[in-house]
Design a protein around this motif. Structure first.
Motif, mmCIF file in Angstrom:
data_model
loop_
_atom_site.group_PDB
_atom_site.id
_atom_site.type_symbol
_atom_site.label_atom_id
_atom_site.label_comp_id
_atom_site.label_asym_id
_atom_site.label_seq_id
_atom_site.Cartn_x
_atom_site.Cartn_y
_atom_site.Cartn_z
ATOM 1 N N VAL A 176 -1.284 -5.502 2.225
ATOM 2 C CA VAL A 176 -1.775 -4.755 1.066
ATOM 3 C C VAL A 176 -1.228 -3.498 1.187
ATOM 4 O O VAL A 176 -1.027 -2.754 2.043
ATOM 5 N N TYR A 177 -0.841 -3.003 -0.061
ATOM 6 C CA TYR A 177 -0.252 -1.640 -0.487
ATOM 7 C C TYR A 177 -0.912 -1.086 -1.528
ATOM 8 O O TYR A 177 -0.872 -1.828 -2.561
ATOM 9 N N ILE A 178 -1.373 0.119 -1.415
ATOM 10 C CA ILE A 178 -2.012 0.728 -2.722
ATOM 11 C C ILE A 178 -1.126 2.045 -2.910
ATOM 12 O O ILE A 178 -0.991 2.916 -1.961
ATOM 13 N N SER A 179 -1.063 2.441 -4.345
ATOM 14 C CA SER A 179 -0.527 3.723 -4.623
ATOM 15 C C SER A 179 -1.637 4.385 -5.611
ATOM 16 O O SER A 179 -2.070 3.654 -6.618
ATOM 17 N N LEU A 180 -2.252 5.512 -5.295
ATOM 18 C CA LEU A 180 -3.226 6.208 -6.074
ATOM 19 C C LEU A 180 -2.518 7.691 -6.612
ATOM 20 O O LEU A 180 -2.297 8.432 -5.630
ATOM 21 N N ILE A 217 9.142 -7.185 -7.932
ATOM 22 C CA ILE A 217 9.292 -8.812 -8.014
ATOM 23 C C ILE A 217 9.789 -9.190 -7.021
ATOM 24 O O ILE A 217 9.261 -10.574 -6.745
ATOM 25 N N ILE A 218 10.289 -8.630 -5.771
ATOM 26 C CA ILE A 218 10.272 -9.319 -4.533
ATOM 27 C C ILE A 218 9.174 -9.852 -3.935
ATOM 28 O O ILE A 218 8.755 -10.806 -3.222
ATOM 29 N N LEU A 219 7.989 -8.993 -4.363
ATOM 30 C CA LEU A 219 6.569 -9.466 -3.701
ATOM 31 C C LEU A 219 6.264 -10.587 -4.696
ATOM 32 O O LEU A 219 5.716 -11.467 -3.984
ATOM 33 N N THR A 220 6.130 -10.602 -5.800
ATOM 34 C CA THR A 220 5.347 -11.590 -6.790
ATOM 35 C C THR A 220 6.134 -12.777 -6.473
ATOM 36 O O THR A 220 5.555 -13.835 -6.369
ATOM 37 N N GLY A 271 3.024 -12.976 -3.556
ATOM 38 C CA GLY A 271 1.983 -11.926 -3.891
ATOM 39 C C GLY A 271 1.726 -11.563 -5.456
ATOM 40 O O GLY A 271 2.335 -12.229 -6.099
ATOM 41 N N GLU A 272 0.788 -10.497 -5.437
ATOM 42 C CA GLU A 272 0.619 -10.021 -6.740
ATOM 43 C C GLU A 272 0.746 -8.591 -6.950
ATOM 44 O O GLU A 272 0.575 -8.091 -5.699
ATOM 45 N N ALA A 277 -0.839 -3.805 -4.568
ATOM 46 C CA ALA A 277 0.090 -4.965 -4.178
ATOM 47 C C ALA A 277 -0.512 -5.470 -2.872
ATOM 48 O O ALA A 277 -0.713 -5.033 -2.122
ATOM 49 N N THR A 278 -0.403 -7.028 -3.183
ATOM 50 C CA THR A 278 -1.225 -7.551 -2.205
ATOM 51 C C THR A 278 -0.466 -8.932 -1.904
ATOM 52 O O THR A 278 0.404 -9.343 -2.708
#
Length: 289
Positions: A214-218, A234-237, A241-242, A266-267
């Motif tokens: 998991v990565y979170i941007s707030l 796009i490299i994650l999805t 991933g989502e 991002a997960t």
């Protein structure tokens, strides 16, 4: 998009070559101990070095020489003019971060990267994240999966972890850059553990390597920008991933304002919706206090 689809494989090959060239430029500056050679300049959104500018010049020169400016637009961190913050009037736009993690580059942590993405109508269709000190690039194109390539030329597909419960997931965060609101958020989320990495591309690479989930941007007083996210998304999805806003909406690029306000999640995709709902509720609770 159909008029260029047959060309995308060739464009991706070009982008990979450009990424390796830019990675070599960054690495050469990183390992050059000449006093003051980086010519560090402090700007509003963070420091800029001679390495940023050299890599940016190389990337733009290669892409524009090969592909021209008639069909393609170019949105780069180092050439973006905030006073003219309007969408580039092209369907196809390259989104470039020549040096992701400049502070880590200056501090010699090794955790820096380079992002190169091609977006069509605001959504990424090609993405490359180079991690020079790891000797790797991660690349993806729409509907074709994600691959990791080494300097030796070895290429193999790569996918995210299959950890499927929030309490099993590992969060990846920066060692710094955490304001009080974000710290409160991550303190309230029941992850199994927290890991640290510099640069957005570097963080997303840890999801591909199954080291985190998991990565979170707030956003706070400021926010991450188009070039921070387009290639990592796009490299994650494509690796399974989502990547979305916490409300589930997709992220669009080249919209004029390059800052991505709000919360982006991002997960590994296993419990993305449930995690987004939990994050949304937690932020609302924090903001009420």
């Amino acid at each position: 998009m159909n008029d260029i689809q047959p060309e995308l494989a060739n464009i991706l090959d070009l982008a990979r070559s450009v990424a390796w060239g830019a990675a070599d430029i960054l690495s050469s500056y990183y390992h050059d101990d000449t006093e003051g050679d980086l010519e560090i300049k402090d700007k509003k959104d963070g420091p800029v070095t001679k390495a940023d500018l050299a890599a940016n010049h190389y990337i733009l020169e290669r892409l524009q020489t090969e592909l021209g400016k008639e069909k393609f637009g170019y949105l780069s961190e180092e050439t973006f003019d905030v006073k003219k913050a309007e969408p580039i009037a092209k369907s196809w736009v390259w989104i470039i971060d020549p040096l992701d993690g400049t502070r880590d580059f200056i501090d010699k942590t090794g955790e820096y990267g380079m992002h190169l993405a091609l977006a069509y109508e605001g959504r990424p269709v090609i993405g490359i994240v180079a991690i020079p000190e790891a000797g790797k690039i991660y690349f993806a194109s729409k509907d074709n999966g994600t691959f990791v390539e080494t300097k030796a030329g070895e290429v193999k597909p790569i996918t995210v972890s299959d950890r499927a419960k929030i309490k099993e997931l590992y969060l990846i965060v920066s060692r710094t850059h955490r304001d009080e609101r974000f710290q409160k958020l991550i303190d309230r989320l029941p992850f199994k553990g927290t890991k640290h990495m510099g640069g957005v591309g570097g963080k997303i690479s840890t999801l591909l390597e199954r080291e985190s989930d998991v990565y979170i941007s707030l956003s706070g007083k400021s926010a991450a920008k188009d070039w921070d996210f387009a290639a990592p998304e796009i490299i994650l999805t494509e690796a399974g991933g989502e990547f979305s806003y916490a409300d589930g909406n997709p992220v669009y690029y080249n919209q004029g304002d390059v800052k991505k306000w709000g919360c982006i999640v991002a997960t590994n995709g296993q419990c993305h919706q449930a995690l987004c709902e939990k994050i949304t509720a937690t932020i609302a609770d924090i903001d009420r206090q």
